[in-house]
Design a protein around this motif. Structure first.
Motif, PDB file in Angstrom:
ATOM      1  N   TYR A  94       0.817  -1.212   0.000  1.00 39.24           N
ATOM      2  CA  TYR A  94       0.000   0.000   0.000  1.00 39.24           C
ATOM      3  C   TYR A  94       0.858   1.273   0.000  1.00 39.24           C
ATOM      4  CZ  TYR A  94      -4.157  -2.819   1.174  1.00 39.24           C
ATOM      5  OH  TYR A  94      -5.195  -3.713   1.163  1.00 39.24           O
ATOM      6  N   ALA A  95       1.933   1.270   0.792  1.00 39.92           N
ATOM      7  CA  ALA A  95       2.762   2.491   0.853  1.00 39.92           C
ATOM      8  C   ALA A  95       3.372   2.772  -0.513  1.00 39.92           C
ATOM      9  CB  ALA A  95       3.853   2.345   1.914  1.00 39.92           C
ATOM     10  N   SER A  96       3.829   1.726  -1.178  1.00 36.65           N
ATOM     11  CA  SER A  96       4.431   1.922  -2.507  1.00 36.65           C
ATOM     12  C   SER A  96       3.394   2.450  -3.485  1.00 36.65           C
ATOM     13  CB  SER A  96       5.000   0.599  -3.024  1.00 36.65           C
ATOM     14  OG  SER A  96       5.910   0.059  -2.098  1.00 36.65           O
ATOM     15  N   GLU A  97       2.194   1.919  -3.385  1.00 36.51           N
ATOM     16  CA  GLU A  97       1.119   2.337  -4.301  1.00 36.51           C
ATOM     17  C   GLU A  97       0.754   3.811  -4.062  1.00 36.51           C
ATOM     18  OE1 GLU A  97      -1.794  -0.792  -4.732  1.00 36.51           O
ATOM     19  OE2 GLU A  97      -3.381   0.685  -5.080  1.00 36.51           O
ATOM     20  N   ALA A  98       0.633   4.179  -2.805  1.00 34.76           N
ATOM     21  CA  ALA A  98       0.288   5.569  -2.471  1.00 34.76           C
ATOM     22  C   ALA A  98       1.428   6.509  -2.854  1.00 34.76           C
ATOM     23  CB  ALA A  98      -0.019   5.682  -0.978  1.00 34.76           C
ATOM     24  N   ALA A  99       2.659   6.103  -2.556  1.00 34.57           N
ATOM     25  CA  ALA A  99       3.812   6.971  -2.845  1.00 34.57           C
ATOM     26  C   ALA A  99       3.962   7.175  -4.349  1.00 34.57           C
ATOM     27  CB  ALA A  99       5.083   6.377  -2.249  1.00 34.57           C
ATOM     28  N   ALA A 100       3.723   6.131  -5.133  1.00 37.35           N
ATOM     29  CA  ALA A 100       3.821   6.270  -6.593  1.00 37.35           C
ATOM     30  C   ALA A 100       2.816   7.304  -7.094  1.00 37.35           C
ATOM     31  CB  ALA A 100       3.586   4.918  -7.263  1.00 37.35           C
ATOM     32  N   ALA A 101       1.620   7.271  -6.547  1.00 36.80           N
ATOM     33  CA  ALA A 101       0.587   8.225  -6.982  1.00 36.80           C
ATOM     34  C   ALA A 101       0.955   9.654  -6.603  1.00 36.80           C
ATOM     35  CB  ALA A 101      -0.760   7.848  -6.361  1.00 36.80           C
ATOM     36  N   VAL A 102       1.511   9.827  -5.409  1.00 37.48           N
ATOM     37  CA  VAL A 102       1.835  11.186  -4.957  1.00 37.48           C
ATOM     38  C   VAL A 102       3.061  11.727  -5.700  1.00 37.48           C
ATOM     39  CG1 VAL A 102       2.559  12.556  -2.962  1.00 37.48           C
ATOM     40  CG2 VAL A 102       0.661  10.939  -2.751  1.00 37.48           C
ATOM     41  N   GLU A 116      14.528  12.888 -14.185  1.00 33.84           N
ATOM     42  CA  GLU A 116      14.689  11.457 -13.885  1.00 33.84           C
ATOM     43  C   GLU A 116      13.327  10.773 -13.863  1.00 33.84           C
ATOM     44  OE1 GLU A 116      18.244  10.649 -10.833  1.00 33.84           O
ATOM     45  OE2 GLU A 116      16.710  12.000 -10.057  1.00 33.84           O
ATOM     46  N   TYR A 117      12.358  11.459 -13.246  1.00 34.58           N
ATOM     47  CA  TYR A 117      11.016  10.881 -13.171  1.00 34.58           C
ATOM     48  C   TYR A 117      10.479  10.613 -14.578  1.00 34.58           C
ATOM     49  CZ  TYR A 117       6.024  10.477 -12.794  1.00 34.58           C
ATOM     50  OH  TYR A 117       4.741  10.018 -12.948  1.00 34.58           O
ATOM     51  N   PHE A 118      10.566  11.616 -15.455  1.00 37.84           N
ATOM     52  CA  PHE A 118       9.986  11.428 -16.787  1.00 37.84           C
ATOM     53  C   PHE A 118      10.801  10.440 -17.622  1.00 37.84           C
ATOM     54  CE2 PHE A 118       7.650  15.251 -15.566  1.00 37.84           C
ATOM     55  CZ  PHE A 118       6.371  14.835 -15.903  1.00 37.84           C
ATOM     56  N   ALA A 119      12.087  10.374 -17.401  1.00 34.06           N
ATOM     57  CA  ALA A 119      12.898   9.365 -18.100  1.00 34.06           C
ATOM     58  C   ALA A 119      12.469   7.970 -17.653  1.00 34.06           C
ATOM     59  CB  ALA A 119      14.382   9.596 -17.804  1.00 34.06           C
ATOM     60  N   ARG A 120      12.208   7.843 -16.372  1.00 29.53           N
ATOM     61  CA  ARG A 120      11.794   6.546 -15.842  1.00 29.53           C
ATOM     62  C   ARG A 120      10.415   6.150 -16.388  1.00 29.53           C
ATOM     63  NH1 ARG A 120      12.220   3.530 -10.528  1.00 29.53           N
ATOM     64  NH2 ARG A 120      10.097   2.887 -10.070  1.00 29.53           N
ATOM     65  N   VAL A 121       9.500   7.106 -16.416  1.00 25.25           N
ATOM     66  CA  VAL A 121       8.159   6.817 -16.944  1.00 25.25           C
ATOM     67  C   VAL A 121       8.250   6.413 -18.416  1.00 25.25           C
ATOM     68  CG1 VAL A 121       5.945   7.869 -17.557  1.00 25.25           C
ATOM     69  CG2 VAL A 121       6.912   8.258 -15.288  1.00 25.25           C
ATOM     70  N   ALA A 122       9.094   7.118 -19.168  1.00 27.16           N
ATOM     71  CA  ALA A 122       9.231   6.794 -20.593  1.00 27.16           C
ATOM     72  C   ALA A 122       9.810   5.404 -20.775  1.00 27.16           C
ATOM     73  CB  ALA A 122      10.119   7.840 -21.271  1.00 27.16           C
ATOM     74  N   HIS A 123      10.701   5.026 -19.868  1.00 29.35           N
ATOM     75  CA  HIS A 123      11.399   3.761 -20.030  1.00 29.35           C
ATOM     76  C   HIS A 123      10.638   2.592 -19.411  1.00 29.35           C
ATOM     77  CE1 HIS A 123      14.864   0.926 -19.479  1.00 29.35           C
ATOM     78  NE2 HIS A 123      15.060   1.329 -20.718  1.00 29.35           N
ATOM     79  N   CYS A 124      10.057   2.807 -18.230  1.00 28.42           N
ATOM     80  CA  CYS A 124       9.453   1.695 -17.468  1.00 28.42           C
ATOM     81  C   CYS A 124       7.945   1.855 -17.266  1.00 28.42           C
ATOM     82  CB  CYS A 124      10.081   1.592 -16.075  1.00 28.42           C
ATOM     83  SG  CYS A 124      11.852   1.672 -16.027  1.00 28.42           S
ATOM     84  N   GLY A 125       7.381   3.006 -17.614  1.00 30.71           N
ATOM     85  CA  GLY A 125       5.982   3.255 -17.280  1.00 30.71           C
ATOM     86  C   GLY A 125       5.869   3.773 -15.861  1.00 30.71           C
ATOM     87  N   ARG A 126       4.653   4.113 -15.481  1.00 28.50           N
ATOM     88  CA  ARG A 126       4.428   4.647 -14.138  1.00 28.50           C
ATOM     89  C   ARG A 126       4.442   3.526 -13.116  1.00 28.50           C
ATOM     90  NH1 ARG A 126       1.395   7.715 -17.194  1.00 28.50           N
ATOM     91  NH2 ARG A 126       1.696   9.966 -17.040  1.00 28.50           N
ATOM     92  N   ALA A 127       5.049   3.791 -11.963  1.00 32.92           N
ATOM     93  CA  ALA A 127       4.967   2.849 -10.849  1.00 32.92           C
ATOM     94  C   ALA A 127       3.559   2.910 -10.291  1.00 32.92           C
ATOM     95  CB  ALA A 127       5.980   3.228  -9.766  1.00 32.92           C
ATOM     96  N   GLY A 128       2.973   1.773  -9.966  1.00 28.50           N
ATOM     97  CA  GLY A 128       1.714   1.770  -9.220  1.00 28.50           C
ATOM     98  C   GLY A 128       0.451   1.809 -10.037  1.00 28.50           C
ATOM     99  N   GLY A 129       0.520   2.198 -11.313  1.00 27.33           N
ATOM    100  CA  GLY A 129      -0.660   2.165 -12.182  1.00 27.33           C
ATOM    101  C   GLY A 129      -1.794   3.057 -11.745  1.00 27.33           C
ATOM    102  N   GLU A 130      -1.445   4.216 -11.139  1.00 33.79           N
ATOM    103  CA  GLU A 130      -2.493   5.101 -10.637  1.00 33.79           C
ATOM    104  C   GLU A 130      -3.240   5.808 -11.761  1.00 33.79           C
ATOM    105  OE1 GLU A 130       0.683   5.480 -10.231  1.00 33.79           O
ATOM    106  OE2 GLU A 130       1.139   7.287 -11.351  1.00 33.79           O
ATOM    107  N   SER A 131      -4.455   6.231 -11.489  1.00 37.46           N
ATOM    108  CA  SER A 131      -5.184   7.093 -12.414  1.00 37.46           C
ATOM    109  C   SER A 131      -5.655   8.295 -11.622  1.00 37.46           C
ATOM    110  CB  SER A 131      -6.378   6.352 -13.001  1.00 37.46           C
ATOM    111  OG  SER A 131      -7.299   6.059 -11.998  1.00 37.46           O
ATOM    112  N   HIS A 132      -5.834   9.396 -12.301  1.00 38.32           N
ATOM    113  CA  HIS A 132      -6.196  10.625 -11.606  1.00 38.32           C
ATOM    114  C   HIS A 132      -7.646  10.956 -11.879  1.00 38.32           C
ATOM    115  CE1 HIS A 132      -2.030  11.707 -10.463  1.00 38.32           C
ATOM    116  NE2 HIS A 132      -1.803  10.855 -11.439  1.00 38.32           N
ATOM    117  N   ALA A 133      -8.438  11.079 -10.839  1.00 38.87           N
ATOM    118  CA  ALA A 133      -9.863  11.381 -10.969  1.00 38.87           C
ATOM    119  C   ALA A 133     -10.059  12.877 -10.763  1.00 38.87           C
ATOM    120  CB  ALA A 133     -10.649  10.588  -9.936  1.00 38.87           C
ATOM    121  N   PRO A 134     -11.221  13.382 -11.065  1.00 41.97           N
ATOM    122  CA  PRO A 134     -11.461  14.822 -10.928  1.00 41.97           C
ATOM    123  C   PRO A 134     -11.267  15.305  -9.494  1.00 41.97           C
ATOM    124  CG  PRO A 134     -13.260  13.713 -12.078  1.00 41.97           C
ATOM    125  CD  PRO A 134     -12.377  12.654 -11.551  1.00 41.97           C
ATOM    126  N   ARG A 135     -10.971  16.589  -9.366  1.00 46.16           N
ATOM    127  CA  ARG A 135     -10.805  17.174  -8.044  1.00 46.16           C
ATOM    128  C   ARG A 135     -12.071  17.051  -7.217  1.00 46.16           C
ATOM    129  NH1 ARG A 135      -6.838  21.183  -7.376  1.00 46.16           N
ATOM    130  NH2 ARG A 135      -5.350  21.095  -9.057  1.00 46.16           N
TER     131      ARG A 135
END
Ligand code: COA
Length: 215
Positions: A123-131, A192-211
């Motif tokens: 859970y911590a990894s999933e939450a941290a990836a989203a944040v 680094e974050y965007f290089a990682r996303v381009a190379h490996c995808g997002r950690a955690g598979g989060e999606s962003h819902a409306p505010r």
């Protein structure tokens, strides 16, 4: 300086308009509500949680409500953006996570804790990836970093999994708990974050819902 970055460092900005609701595979990261206070107090009152982080401890009656009010006030002042971590399938409040903005524009510290019954399930990894994704992709941050006590290897692993590289060690006195200890520092830069996303995808598979509107 980019307006998005300016508005998410100290001072008023778009963050004050409402906290986003971040939805991951198993979690919902949302604004704190007064009803979280009792469970927050119970979970954070566990010495095993307090040992490696600095939530209020011991958690006397009223501390949960005070802590939550403090998070909301800091959010309103533009100093941090903190989320309650809710488990999606049963709505349980399981912990907290947030970004604390630094006086240096574009930089924030990642903080988190989970109640002990919920450890060891990713859970911590999933939450941290989203944040972290929220910090770089929505808030436009340039750097996210996190400290952890040396013995807290679970936290080190969480940070590593979400792309915060180990940067070094320092000795530190934590006056909140009267403790001198070695602190390991982890961090990730925007590129680094965007290089990682381009190379490996997002950690955690989060999606962003409306505010969601603040209550
Ligand atoms: C640190 C904490 C957030 C971890 O939460 P969690 O939900 O159990 O973390 P996750 O399950 O997402 O991931 C933990 C990882 O650490 C690993 N781990 C757990 N204990 C470990 C240990 N003693 N040594 C090395 N790795 C360890 C797990 O195997 C897992 O890695 P994996 O997915 O590669 O197997 C939680 O223990 C906590 O809230 N502790 C108290 C407060 C705290 O320390 N906050 C962080 C302050 S920096």
């Amino acid at each position: 300086m980019d307006d998005a970055i300016r508005s998410h460092s100290r001072g008023p900005g778009v963050l004050m308009e409402g906290l986003p609701r971040l939805v991951t595979a198993r979690l919902v990261l949302r604004a704190f509500v007064p009803a979280d206070a009792a469970e927050m107090q119970r979970l954070a009152g566990d010495p095993a949680v307090a040992e490696d982080t600095l939530p209020p401890h011991p958690c006397a009656d009223g501390v949960g409500a005070t802590w939550i009010a403090g998070r909301r006030a800091a959010h309103d002042r533009g100093e941090e953006t903190s989320f309650a971590i809710e488990r999606a399938h049963d709505g349980a409040f399981i912990g907290a996570i947030g970004l604390v903005f630094e006086p240096r524009p574009g930089c924030a510290r990642l903080d988190y804790w989970l109640g002990r019954p919920y450890w060891g399930r990713g859970y911590a990894s999933e939450a941290a990836a989203a944040v972290v994704a929220h910090g770089f992709e929505t808030l436009g941050l340039e750097r996210i970093w996190a400290p952890r006590f040396r013995a807290n290897e679970a936290s080190g692993r969480v940070l590593e999994k979400v792309g915060l590289t180990h940067e070094g060690s320092r000795r530190q006195f934590a006056p909140e708990c009267g403790r001198t200890d070695c602190v390991e520092q982890h961090g990730c830069l925007r590129w680094e974050y965007f290089a990682r996303v381009a190379h490996c995808g997002r950690a955690g598979g989060e999606s962003h819902a409306p505010r969601e509107a603040k209550t």
